[in-house]
Design an enzyme around this catalytic site. Structure first.
Site, PDB file in Angstrom:
ATOM      1  N   VAL A 275       0.839  -1.201   0.000  1.00  0.00           N
ATOM      2  CA  VAL A 275       0.000   0.000   0.000  1.00  0.00           C
ATOM      3  C   VAL A 275       0.878   1.257   0.000  1.00  0.00           C
ATOM      4  O   VAL A 275       0.608   2.236  -0.687  1.00  0.00           O
ATOM      5  CB  VAL A 275      -0.946  -0.013   1.222  1.00  0.00           C
ATOM      6  N   ALA A 276       1.957   1.175   0.788  1.00  0.00           N
ATOM      7  CA  ALA A 276       2.835   2.346   0.891  1.00  0.00           C
ATOM      8  C   ALA A 276       3.536   2.637  -0.429  1.00  0.00           C
ATOM      9  O   ALA A 276       3.705   3.781  -0.817  1.00  0.00           O
ATOM     10  CB  ALA A 276       3.873   2.113   1.980  1.00  0.00           C
ATOM     11  N   ILE A 278       2.647   1.813  -3.536  1.00  0.00           N
ATOM     12  CA  ILE A 278       1.821   2.176  -4.695  1.00  0.00           C
ATOM     13  C   ILE A 278       1.340   3.623  -4.525  1.00  0.00           C
ATOM     14  O   ILE A 278       0.692   3.943  -3.532  1.00  0.00           O
ATOM     15  CB  ILE A 278       0.599   1.227  -4.820  1.00  0.00           C
ATOM     16  N   GLU A 280      -1.029   5.561  -4.878  1.00  0.00           N
ATOM     17  CA  GLU A 280      -2.440   5.657  -5.277  1.00  0.00           C
ATOM     18  C   GLU A 280      -2.985   7.075  -5.090  1.00  0.00           C
ATOM     19  O   GLU A 280      -3.960   7.447  -5.721  1.00  0.00           O
ATOM     20  CB  GLU A 280      -3.280   4.626  -4.519  1.00  0.00           C
ATOM     21  N   ASP A 322      -2.732  37.325 -32.735  1.00  0.00           N
ATOM     22  CA  ASP A 322      -3.362  38.276 -33.650  1.00  0.00           C
ATOM     23  C   ASP A 322      -2.991  39.677 -33.209  1.00  0.00           C
ATOM     24  O   ASP A 322      -2.661  39.890 -32.054  1.00  0.00           O
ATOM     25  CB  ASP A 322      -4.888  38.169 -33.527  1.00  0.00           C
ATOM     26  N   ASP A 606      -9.829  33.883 -33.880  1.00  0.00           N
ATOM     27  CA  ASP A 606     -11.209  34.230 -33.555  1.00  0.00           C
ATOM     28  C   ASP A 606     -12.221  33.792 -34.612  1.00  0.00           C
ATOM     29  O   ASP A 606     -13.360  33.535 -34.311  1.00  0.00           O
ATOM     30  CB  ASP A 606     -11.349  35.740 -33.291  1.00  0.00           C
ATOM     31  N   ASP A 610     -10.176  29.989 -38.426  1.00  0.00           N
ATOM     32  CA  ASP A 610      -9.019  29.818 -37.543  1.00  0.00           C
ATOM     33  C   ASP A 610      -9.004  28.450 -36.864  1.00  0.00           C
ATOM     34  O   ASP A 610      -7.988  28.049 -36.296  1.00  0.00           O
ATOM     35  CB  ASP A 610      -9.001  30.909 -36.464  1.00  0.00           C
ATOM     36  N   ASN A 700       1.458   6.837   5.525  1.00  0.00           N
ATOM     37  CA  ASN A 700       1.315   6.911   4.075  1.00  0.00           C
ATOM     38  C   ASN A 700      -0.002   7.547   3.653  1.00  0.00           C
ATOM     39  O   ASN A 700      -0.058   8.347   2.732  1.00  0.00           O
ATOM     40  CB  ASN A 700       1.415   5.493   3.509  1.00  0.00           C
ATOM     41  N   ASP A 704       0.984  12.041   5.354  1.00  0.00           N
ATOM     42  CA  ASP A 704       1.627  12.483   4.099  1.00  0.00           C
ATOM     43  C   ASP A 704       0.720  13.312   3.202  1.00  0.00           C
ATOM     44  O   ASP A 704       1.183  14.125   2.414  1.00  0.00           O
ATOM     45  CB  ASP A 704       1.970  11.252   3.242  1.00  0.00           C
TER      46      ASP A 704
HETATM   47  P1  ATP Z   1      -5.856  40.505 -37.124  1.00  0.00           P
HETATM   48  O1  ATP Z   1      -5.585  39.316 -37.994  1.00  0.00           O
HETATM   49  O2  ATP Z   1      -4.695  40.942 -36.344  1.00  0.00           O
HETATM   50  O3  ATP Z   1      -7.113  40.409 -36.327  1.00  0.00           O
HETATM   51  P2  ATP Z   1      -7.172  42.131 -39.090  1.00  0.00           P
HETATM   52  O4  ATP Z   1      -8.405  42.499 -38.342  1.00  0.00           O
HETATM   53  O5  ATP Z   1      -6.579  43.177 -39.936  1.00  0.00           O
HETATM   54  O6  ATP Z   1      -6.019  41.714 -38.152  1.00  0.00           O
HETATM   55  P3  ATP Z   1      -8.720  40.493 -40.791  1.00  0.00           P
HETATM   56  O7  ATP Z   1      -9.960  40.687 -39.983  1.00  0.00           O
HETATM   57  O8  ATP Z   1      -8.439  39.187 -41.417  1.00  0.00           O
HETATM   58  O9  ATP Z   1      -7.464  40.839 -39.938  1.00  0.00           O
HETATM   59  O10 ATP Z   1      -8.740  41.610 -41.919  1.00  0.00           O
HETATM   60  C1  ATP Z   1      -7.814  41.605 -42.958  1.00  0.00           C
HETATM   61  C2  ATP Z   1      -7.946  42.872 -43.768  1.00  0.00           C
HETATM   62  O11 ATP Z   1      -9.233  42.924 -44.391  1.00  0.00           O
HETATM   63  C3  ATP Z   1      -7.874  44.129 -42.935  1.00  0.00           C
HETATM   64  O12 ATP Z   1      -6.564  44.577 -42.770  1.00  0.00           O
HETATM   65  C4  ATP Z   1      -8.662  45.119 -43.772  1.00  0.00           C
HETATM   66  O13 ATP Z   1      -7.858  45.678 -44.795  1.00  0.00           O
HETATM   67  C5  ATP Z   1      -9.705  44.253 -44.393  1.00  0.00           C
HETATM   68  N1  ATP Z   1     -10.941  44.312 -43.616  1.00  0.00           N
HETATM   69  C6  ATP Z   1     -11.102  44.087 -42.300  1.00  0.00           C
HETATM   70  N2  ATP Z   1     -12.385  44.206 -41.928  1.00  0.00           N
HETATM   71  C7  ATP Z   1     -13.068  44.501 -43.037  1.00  0.00           C
HETATM   72  C8  ATP Z   1     -14.445  44.730 -43.336  1.00  0.00           C
HETATM   73  N3  ATP Z   1     -15.376  44.659 -42.384  1.00  0.00           N
HETATM   74  N4  ATP Z   1     -14.788  45.021 -44.590  1.00  0.00           N
HETATM   75  C9  ATP Z   1     -13.868  45.063 -45.570  1.00  0.00           C
HETATM   76  N5  ATP Z   1     -12.558  44.852 -45.364  1.00  0.00           N
HETATM   77  C10 ATP Z   1     -12.151  44.575 -44.126  1.00  0.00           C
END
Ligand code: ATP
Length: 881
Positions: A275-276, A278, A280, A322, A606, A610, A700, A704
């Site tokens: 027991v000691a 292992i 557990e 990002d 986001d 992604d 144990n 402990d």
């Molecule tokens: P990160 O990747 O750091 O979040 P980001 O916001 O620039 O940066 P994206 O959202 O992919 O990345 O945007 C890429 C590009 O697209 C931007 O730099 C901008 O030029 C263009 N963009 C962003 N939002 C819009 C929108 N709502 N309408 C049209 N073009 C956009």
């Protein structure tokens, strides 16, 4: 399926949604929108689960045998230990369970609904039948919904149908056939499926267990618990140790038997030794330390979705982040505009100018954000655009009414553009905005002072130069264009032959707290890499400000990345600090290249796209505020404040948690080895058994446990971020750690034997240990000696726990009283041992006798030796390492 007039049937109004009052009434009546929780286990079931192990069976057998041969006291103690151990186990498990439940609550997705005419985000559990739900790309569908409006809506229904290709949804679709398969019901969106593209509005028709997924929810209920790599390793090691322990115990029993010792005594000793040996208690302690650590991480805005991430976080060597919103504040303000061939400060332009007016109309119409007096929803970039137009006197709601939207091409980070089609008098106009590199190739004309003309190379050069200049000032630049008198509603033509209107430049200041966090990462040997869809120069300007990069050589664009082979990328990747104008699909390649170089990579994300890179990274981090449900679902960690600094804090916490787990493990291992050494050596030398079975069990399983838990919650090491990251290959059972455990185990064992011999010497009246007649020791002398051995074993272990607080620093440097729980464990441990020695009832149960103060002095003197020994070793290490 029959087409329902849902709004009428469900007493709701598509324009305004339910009233809050009505929604609350329905919530009360029908309950929350969730699957029925499976029944909680009763306390008896929990206790049974603790007892249901081989080890406990052996102990119960030992207790029964003791009872059978009349050793009442032994039987009672063994049973008490079993029960106490089970109770501690249940408490630990309940704590871990509670922490996991909290986590589950934190990760419940949100739903966007319209109530009282206002769009609002609520927890998906509060959604009721009749709610008007708005779906956009990246959102989980919160309930079964009848769609009433769709704009290119695509939904991925693999959770329901197994089909991973997103299906098109269409609110106008009808079928009279009632048995259409789920996958073909185009005017329905089902709970737990995922909107991947476009937008839609629908009315909730079924919630919770009544939904299609609810019907199969039972199958999802019993999700297996995930084990961390460390827990898996412990499991393996535990098995090996278990087998080893059984072998040693059997050997010991055999040796004792051959030496002619009492069979029952030997049997009990062998059982308690097994027991000691292992470990557990280890998995339980690891779980509780992880669970408590995870709870503390939540307070610091990091929600751990997968337990193994806690360990991996501590080993992270590259953090890919990002830019927008994580390193910057995501509070965009348009400060400058380039239009009519001129660069302007925003206060110098006016709607009187026809091109300015058209440009403002473009950014107002080609926009999905909403800005009310105190409430803004949508993408901060778009909010900034609405705000600048409003400042100049153009209202979004009015403009939307005057020029109704007919169609759209949604923004996505692959195309980096967005277009909408509007009715303008009797014509249709397309308005476009987006990243200038993507827009420029589609432009054929330019409008200056209200007059359109063909765009020249000179114009193009001027625009590009302007973009560079604005980007170098860290401005986020967006191009704006339009296409007048669209001939036919064909998506393929919307973004062709555009007329350039101008550029907007917006600032997005870095977050204040990020700069010190990046310094901290540098000290901790962690590289920070910015990954952004934004322009290279804008990204570099901000990277410079934050000390992420210094010069252009450290940047790479998506275009350059496309030209590199995977092997070339692996060669270069370690020197790059900024990846600009990348799309989500590039992120996967970047993560793979970094991992290939032996880095442990954390990646933020986001968007819907992604998810693959978040899964590929060692630690995927999703944004809690701006992140889509898809990204959150794929991530290991969710940041509730979207802040880079939170990642640094989580890494710091991860490192501390790993260290603390290591402390608990090494402590328990060295203690177990101590018990093993004392008994094995004693028996092998033919001495009377230095400890009885109950002594071993007691130490144990009871004395402990407290220090082990206290070490698990050891206060954070303030210098943890000054160390280099733990190598990916580091093993917890490394040579150094094994020799530490064996060294200390042997020491504790020998000290215990020494106390035993001293006890015998005093109470047999011998002058030296060597001249004792060990064959004829009186019972009285033996009990005395065993009491001394028992006390030395337990107290030296209690003291030894302090050695584990730091590998290098002296216990005085780390502060003896810093871990109050450990001090408490020490005092409490000594106190119960005193109680055992000085209470007559316990005396009989434990086979111990009261000791003299000289005995105590001797015991304390011995027990302190592990500290002296470790202090010397640490001192040597500080000098030579
Ligand atoms: P990160 O990747 O750091 O979040 P980001 O916001 O620039 O940066 P994206 O959202 O992919 O990345 O945007 C890429 C590009 O697209 C931007 O730099 C901008 O030029 C263009 N963009 C962003 N939002 C819009 C929108 N709502 N309408 C049209 N073009 C956009």
């Amino acid at each position: 399926m029959e087409r329902l007039s849902e709004s009428e049937k469900l007493h709701t109004n598509v324009e305004t949604g339910l009233t809050t009052e009505e929604a609350q009434k329905r919530l009360k009546e029908n309950g929350p929108n969730q699957f029925d929780e499976h029944q909680k286990d009763s306390i008896l079931v929990l206790l049974w689960r603790q007892m249901n192990s081989m080890l406990i069976y052996i102990l119960i057998a030992a207790a029964m045998i003791s009872l059978f041969v009349g050793e009442m006291a032994d039987a009672i103690i063994i049973l008490a230990v079993i029960i106490l151990n089970a109770v501690i186990g249940v408490i630990q498990e309940a704590k871990a369970e509670k922490a996991l439940e909290e986590l589950k609550k934190m990760s419940t997705p949100k739903a966007v609904v319209k109530r009282d005419g206002v769009i609002q985000e609520i927890s998906s559990e509060e959604v009721v039948v009749g709610d008007v739900v708005i779906l956009d790309a990246g959102r989980f569908v919160p309930a079964d919904i009848q769609l009433v409006e769709t704009a290119n809506l695509k939904v991925e229904e693999s959770s329901l149908t197994g089909e991973s290709v997103a299906v098109d949804k269409d609110a106008t679709w009808e079928s009279l056939n009632k048995d259409v398969p789920l996958g073909d019901q185009k005017n329905m969106a089902f709970m737990s499926t995922l909107a991947t593209y476009g937008r839609g509005i629908g009315i909730v028709v079924r919630i919770g267990m009544d939904t299609e997924i609810g019907k199969i929810a039972k199958m999802l209920a019993n999700k297996e618990k995930e084990m961390t790599p460390l827990q898996k390793k412990l499991d393996e090691v535990g098995k090996v140790l278990g087998i080893g322990a059984l072998a040693i115990s059997a050997a010991l029993f055999l040796i004792g038997f051959l030496q002619g010792r009492e069979i029952l005594d030997m049997f009990l000793i062998a059982v308690s030794l097994a027991v000691a040996a292992i470990p557990e208690g280890l998995p339980a302690i690891v779980t509780i330390v992880l669970a408590l650590g995870v709870q503390r991480m939540i307070q610091q805005n990091a929600v751990i979705r997968k337990l193994p991430a806690v360990e991996t976080l501590g080993a992270v060597s590259v953090i890919c982040s990002d830019k927008t919103g994580t390193l910057t504040q995501n509070k965009m303000t348009v400060t400058n505009v380039y239009t009519n061939d001129t660069y302007h400060d925003i206060k110098d332009i006016s709607l009187q100018n026809p091109t300015v007016e058209r440009m403002m109309r473009a950014i107002t119409l080609c926009n999905d954000a909403t800005v009310e007096a105190d409430k803004q929803t949508g993408d901060p970039t778009e909010i900034a655009l609405i705000e600048v137009a409003e400042k100049l006197g153009m209202n979004k709601d009015e403009t939307d009414l005057d020029y109704p939207r007919m169609d759209e091409l949604a923004f996505d980070s692959e195309r980096k553009m967005m277009s909408t089609v509007h009715q303008e008098q009797d014509m249709k106009t397309v308005y476009v905005k987006g990243a200038i590199e993507c827009l420029l190739p589609k432009i054929t004309e330019i409008e200056v002072e209200g007059i359109r003309r063909l765009i020249t190379d000179k114009d193009q050069e001027k625009i590009e130069k302007q973009v560079d200049e604005m980007s170098e000032k860290a401005l986020r630049v967006l191009g704006v264009a339009y296409k007048p008198s669209l001939k036919e509603m064909d998506k393929a033509t919307y973004e062709k032959d555009l007329v350039f209107l101008g550029l907007t430049g917006m600032i997005d200041p870095p977050r204040e707290e990020v700069k010190p966090s990046i310094e901290e990462c540098h000290d901790a040997g962690i590289r920070v890499v910015m990954i952004t869809g934004d322009h290279q120069k804008t990204a570099l300007a901000i990277a410079k400000e934050l000390h992420i990069a210094e010069h252009e050589d450290q940047t790479m664009t998506g275009v350059e990345l496309n030209e590199l082979s995977d092997t070339k990328l692996v060669e270069k990747v370690d020197s790059i600090r900024v990846f600009a104008r990348v799309s989500p699909e590039h992120k996967v390649r970047i993560v793979q290249a970094l991992k290939n170089r032996g880095n442990i990579v954390s990646m933020t994300g986001d968007g819907v796209n992604d998810a693959p890179s978040l899964k590929e990274a060692d630690v995927g981090v999703a944004m809690g505020i701006t992140g889509t449900d898809v990204a959150k679902g794929a991530a290991d960690v969710v940041l509730t404040d979207d802040n880079f600094s939170t990642i640094t804090h989580a890494v710091e916490k991860g490192r501390n948690i790993y260290k603390n787990i290591k402390k608990s493990i090494l402590f328990l291992l060295s203690c177990n080895l101590g018990e093993l050494a004392a008994l094995f050596i004693g028996i092998l030398l033919g001495w009377p058994a230095p400890l009885t079975a109950v002594h071993i069990l007691w130490v144990n399983l009871i004395t402990d446990t407290m220090p082990a838990i206290a070490l698990g919650v050891d206060p954070d090491d303030p210098d943890v971020m000054k160390e280099k990251p733990r190598p990916a290959t580091e093993k917890i059972f490394s040579k150094r750690n094994i020799s530490f455990s064996i060294g200390n185990g042997l020491l504790i064992g020998v000290l215990t034997l020494f106390a035993f011999m001293e006890g015998l010497k005093i109470y047999t009246g011998s002058s030296t240990m060597l001249t004792m007649d060990l064959k004829h020791v009186s019972d009285e002398a033996l009990i005395h000696a065993q009491t001394m051995a028992f006390m030395t074993l337990s107290i030296s272990q209690l003291f030894h726990s302090f050695n584990l607080r730091s590998e290098r620093k002296s216990i005085f440097q780390v502060g003896i009283f810093k871990n109050r729980l450990l001090v408490f464990a020490l005092l409490f441990g000594i106190l119960i041992q005193m109680a055992v020695v000085y209470t007559p009832l316990f005396n009989t149960w434990f086979h111990v006798v009261p000791l003299s103060w000289e005995d105590w002095l001797f015991i304390l003197g011995l027990s302190i030796l592990p500290i002296v020994f470790n202090e010397v070793v640490k001192g040597i290490r500080r000098v030579f390492d």
